[in-house]
Design a protein around this motif. Structure first.
Motif, PDB file in Angstrom:
ATOM      1  N   ALA A   1       0.813  -1.215   0.000  1.00 22.32           N
ATOM      2  CA  ALA A   1       0.000   0.000   0.000  1.00 22.32           C
ATOM      3  C   ALA A   1       0.845   1.261   0.000  1.00 22.32           C
ATOM      4  O   ALA A   1       0.384   2.317  -0.408  1.00 22.32           O
ATOM      5  CB  ALA A   1      -0.925  -0.007   1.208  1.00 22.32           C
TER       6      ALA A   1
ATOM      7  N   PRO B   1      -6.604  -5.628 -11.177  1.00 25.74           N
ATOM      8  CA  PRO B   1      -7.434  -5.112 -10.078  1.00 25.74           C
ATOM      9  C   PRO B   1      -8.629  -6.021  -9.815  1.00 25.74           C
ATOM     10  O   PRO B   1      -9.055  -6.776 -10.683  1.00 25.74           O
ATOM     11  CB  PRO B   1      -7.893  -3.748 -10.601  1.00 25.74           C
ATOM     12  CG  PRO B   1      -7.884  -3.890 -12.072  1.00 25.74           C
ATOM     13  CD  PRO B   1      -6.753  -4.839 -12.393  1.00 25.74           C
ATOM     14  N   TYR B   2      -9.149  -5.926  -8.606  1.00 29.34           N
ATOM     15  CA  TYR B   2     -10.396  -6.596  -8.268  1.00 29.34           C
ATOM     16  C   TYR B   2     -11.539  -5.751  -8.803  1.00 29.34           C
ATOM     17  O   TYR B   2     -11.378  -4.554  -9.076  1.00 29.34           O
ATOM     18  CB  TYR B   2     -10.545  -6.722  -6.750  1.00 29.34           C
ATOM     19  CG  TYR B   2      -9.517  -7.606  -6.101  1.00 29.34           C
ATOM     20  CD1 TYR B   2      -9.652  -8.981  -6.146  1.00 29.34           C
ATOM     21  CD2 TYR B   2      -8.420  -7.058  -5.449  1.00 29.34           C
ATOM     22  CE1 TYR B   2      -8.710  -9.799  -5.544  1.00 29.34           C
ATOM     23  CE2 TYR B   2      -7.488  -7.871  -4.844  1.00 29.34           C
ATOM     24  CZ  TYR B   2      -7.630  -9.237  -4.896  1.00 29.34           C
ATOM     25  OH  TYR B   2      -6.707 -10.035  -4.306  1.00 29.34           O
ATOM     26  N   THR B   3     -12.715  -6.344  -8.946  1.00 33.76           N
ATOM     27  CA  THR B   3     -13.896  -5.610  -9.381  1.00 33.76           C
ATOM     28  C   THR B   3     -14.927  -5.658  -8.261  1.00 33.76           C
ATOM     29  O   THR B   3     -15.308  -6.736  -7.800  1.00 33.76           O
ATOM     30  CB  THR B   3     -14.492  -6.227 -10.657  1.00 33.76           C
ATOM     31  OG1 THR B   3     -13.482  -6.226 -11.659  1.00 33.76           O
ATOM     32  CG2 THR B   3     -15.687  -5.435 -11.141  1.00 33.76           C
ATOM     33  N   GLU B   4     -15.368  -4.489  -7.831  1.00 31.23           N
ATOM     34  CA  GLU B   4     -16.369  -4.384  -6.779  1.00 31.23           C
ATOM     35  C   GLU B   4     -17.691  -4.905  -7.356  1.00 31.23           C
ATOM     36  O   GLU B   4     -18.083  -4.523  -8.460  1.00 31.23           O
ATOM     37  CB  GLU B   4     -16.470  -2.910  -6.343  1.00 31.23           C
ATOM     38  CG  GLU B   4     -17.273  -2.677  -5.094  1.00 31.23           C
ATOM     39  CD  GLU B   4     -18.726  -2.501  -5.387  1.00 31.23           C
ATOM     40  OE1 GLU B   4     -19.543  -2.870  -4.531  1.00 31.23           O
ATOM     41  OE2 GLU B   4     -19.068  -2.018  -6.466  1.00 31.23           O
TER      42      GLU B   4
ATOM     43  N   MET C   1     -16.660  -1.128  -9.801  1.00 36.83           N
ATOM     44  CA  MET C   1     -15.463  -0.295  -9.712  1.00 36.83           C
ATOM     45  C   MET C   1     -14.228  -1.180  -9.570  1.00 36.83           C
ATOM     46  O   MET C   1     -14.257  -2.212  -8.923  1.00 36.83           O
ATOM     47  CB  MET C   1     -15.537   0.643  -8.502  1.00 36.83           C
ATOM     48  CG  MET C   1     -16.685   1.626  -8.566  1.00 36.83           C
ATOM     49  SD  MET C   1     -16.592   2.771  -9.928  1.00 36.83           S
ATOM     50  CE  MET C   1     -15.110   3.625  -9.543  1.00 36.83           C
ATOM     51  N   LYS C   2     -13.124  -0.756 -10.170  1.00 35.16           N
ATOM     52  CA  LYS C   2     -11.860  -1.477 -10.080  1.00 35.16           C
ATOM     53  C   LYS C   2     -11.085  -0.971  -8.867  1.00 35.16           C
ATOM     54  O   LYS C   2     -11.099   0.225  -8.575  1.00 35.16           O
ATOM     55  CB  LYS C   2     -11.018  -1.258 -11.339  1.00 35.16           C
ATOM     56  CG  LYS C   2     -11.717  -1.633 -12.627  1.00 35.16           C
ATOM     57  CD  LYS C   2     -11.792  -3.112 -12.788  1.00 35.16           C
ATOM     58  CE  LYS C   2     -12.402  -3.446 -14.148  1.00 35.16           C
ATOM     59  NZ  LYS C   2     -12.735  -4.827 -14.281  1.00 35.16           N
ATOM     60  N   TYR C   3     -10.412  -1.896  -8.152  1.00 40.24           N
ATOM     61  CA  TYR C   3      -9.597  -1.503  -7.001  1.00 40.24           C
ATOM     62  C   TYR C   3      -8.511  -2.544  -6.776  1.00 40.24           C
ATOM     63  O   TYR C   3      -8.590  -3.675  -7.256  1.00 40.24           O
ATOM     64  CB  TYR C   3     -10.455  -1.331  -5.749  1.00 40.24           C
ATOM     65  CG  TYR C   3     -11.007  -2.630  -5.197  1.00 40.24           C
ATOM     66  CD1 TYR C   3     -10.351  -3.291  -4.168  1.00 40.24           C
ATOM     67  CD2 TYR C   3     -12.177  -3.188  -5.702  1.00 40.24           C
ATOM     68  CE1 TYR C   3     -10.837  -4.477  -3.656  1.00 40.24           C
ATOM     69  CE2 TYR C   3     -12.669  -4.372  -5.206  1.00 40.24           C
ATOM     70  CZ  TYR C   3     -12.001  -5.016  -4.183  1.00 40.24           C
ATOM     71  OH  TYR C   3     -12.489  -6.185  -3.683  1.00 40.24           O
ATOM     72  N   TRP C   4      -7.482  -2.143  -6.031  1.00 44.41           N
ATOM     73  CA  TRP C   4      -6.412  -3.033  -5.624  1.00 44.41           C
ATOM     74  C   TRP C   4      -6.431  -3.137  -4.110  1.00 44.41           C
ATOM     75  O   TRP C   4      -6.797  -2.178  -3.428  1.00 44.41           O
ATOM     76  CB  TRP C   4      -5.053  -2.492  -6.073  1.00 44.41           C
ATOM     77  CG  TRP C   4      -4.831  -2.608  -7.540  1.00 44.41           C
ATOM     78  CD1 TRP C   4      -4.262  -3.656  -8.193  1.00 44.41           C
ATOM     79  CD2 TRP C   4      -5.169  -1.657  -8.536  1.00 44.41           C
ATOM     80  NE1 TRP C   4      -4.229  -3.412  -9.548  1.00 44.41           N
ATOM     81  CE2 TRP C   4      -4.780  -2.180  -9.789  1.00 44.41           C
ATOM     82  CE3 TRP C   4      -5.776  -0.403  -8.519  1.00 44.41           C
ATOM     83  CZ2 TRP C   4      -4.960  -1.515 -10.984  1.00 44.41           C
ATOM     84  CZ3 TRP C   4      -5.962   0.259  -9.701  1.00 44.41           C
ATOM     85  CH2 TRP C   4      -5.560  -0.299 -10.918  1.00 44.41           C
ATOM     86  N   SER C   5      -6.025  -4.273  -3.602  1.00 42.94           N
ATOM     87  CA  SER C   5      -5.977  -4.491  -2.166  1.00 42.94           C
ATOM     88  C   SER C   5      -4.588  -4.998  -1.802  1.00 42.94           C
ATOM     89  O   SER C   5      -4.133  -5.999  -2.350  1.00 42.94           O
ATOM     90  CB  SER C   5      -7.041  -5.517  -1.766  1.00 42.94           C
ATOM     91  OG  SER C   5      -6.959  -5.791  -0.401  1.00 42.94           O
ATOM     92  N   HIS C   6      -3.918  -4.276  -0.895  1.00 40.63           N
ATOM     93  CA  HIS C   6      -2.574  -4.650  -0.466  1.00 40.63           C
ATOM     94  C   HIS C   6      -2.485  -4.529   1.044  1.00 40.63           C
ATOM     95  O   HIS C   6      -3.129  -3.663   1.637  1.00 40.63           O
ATOM     96  CB  HIS C   6      -1.521  -3.713  -1.092  1.00 40.63           C
ATOM     97  CG  HIS C   6      -1.522  -3.739  -2.577  1.00 40.63           C
ATOM     98  ND1 HIS C   6      -1.074  -4.800  -3.305  1.00 40.63           N
ATOM     99  CD2 HIS C   6      -1.930  -2.813  -3.477  1.00 40.63           C
ATOM    100  CE1 HIS C   6      -1.190  -4.535  -4.599  1.00 40.63           C
ATOM    101  NE2 HIS C   6      -1.721  -3.337  -4.726  1.00 40.63           N
TER     102      HIS C   6
END
Length: 127
Positions: A8, A19-22, A27-32
Motif C-alpha cells: 500500500a 485489479p479486483y472488481t467491486e 469499480m476497479k480496485y487493488w488491495s494490499h
C-alpha cells in the motif's frame, strides 16, 4: 485481506497486477497489506501532542457560550409551537376522477402520531 503484488505504501501500477472488481458498482480496485511500520507510525501520529508546561503556549480558557450537552429537549405531545400551527393551507382531495382543492387551517399538532388537525372552511375538523 487479499493481496496481489506490491504494497500500500509503494504502489506501482505496472507491478500491482490485475485489479479486483467491486460486485455492486463494478469499480476497479487493488488491495494490499499495510506494513506494520506504517500502522505504527499512524498510531503515534494520533497521540495528542501538547506543548510542554514550560512553554508560553497554552490552551484558551473554556468558552462558557459553547454548549456541552447536545441532547434534544423533549417536545410536549401536543406541541403548541409547531411551525405549521395556524397556517392557511390548501389540500387536494380526489373526488371521483377529479381533484379539488380546499382551503383549511392547521389547528392542532399531535407529536405522538405526527398528525395535524385541519380546520376546514365549513367548520369541520379532520386529522
Amino acid at each position: 485481506m487479499n493481496s496481489k503484488g506490491g504494497d500500500a505504501v509503494n504502489f506501482v501500477l505496472d507491478t500491482a497486477g490485475e485489479p479486483y472488481t467491486e460486485p455492486i458498482f463494478g469499480m476497479k480496485y487493488w488491495s494490499h497489506p499495510i506494513p506494520d511500520a506504517v500502522t505504527t507510525q499512524w498510531m503515534k501520529a494520533r497521540e495528542p501532542k501538547l506543548p510542554p508546561p514550560s512553554s508560553n503556549i497554552t490552551l484558551p480558557p473554556v468558552n462558557p457560550f459553547v454548549p456541552r450537552r447536545f441532547d434534544l429537549k423533549e417536545l410536549p405531545k401536543e406541541d403548541s409551537h409547531h411551525p405549521l400551527l395556524f397556517c392557511s393551507l390548501k389540500i387536494c382531495v380526489l373526488i371521483g376522477k377529479r381533484k379539488s382543492w380546499f382551503p383549511c387551517t392547521v389547528n392542532k399538532y399531535d407529536g405522538v402520531l405526527n398528525q395535524v388537525l385541519l380546520g376546514m372552511e365549513d367548520g369541520e375538523e379532520v386529522w
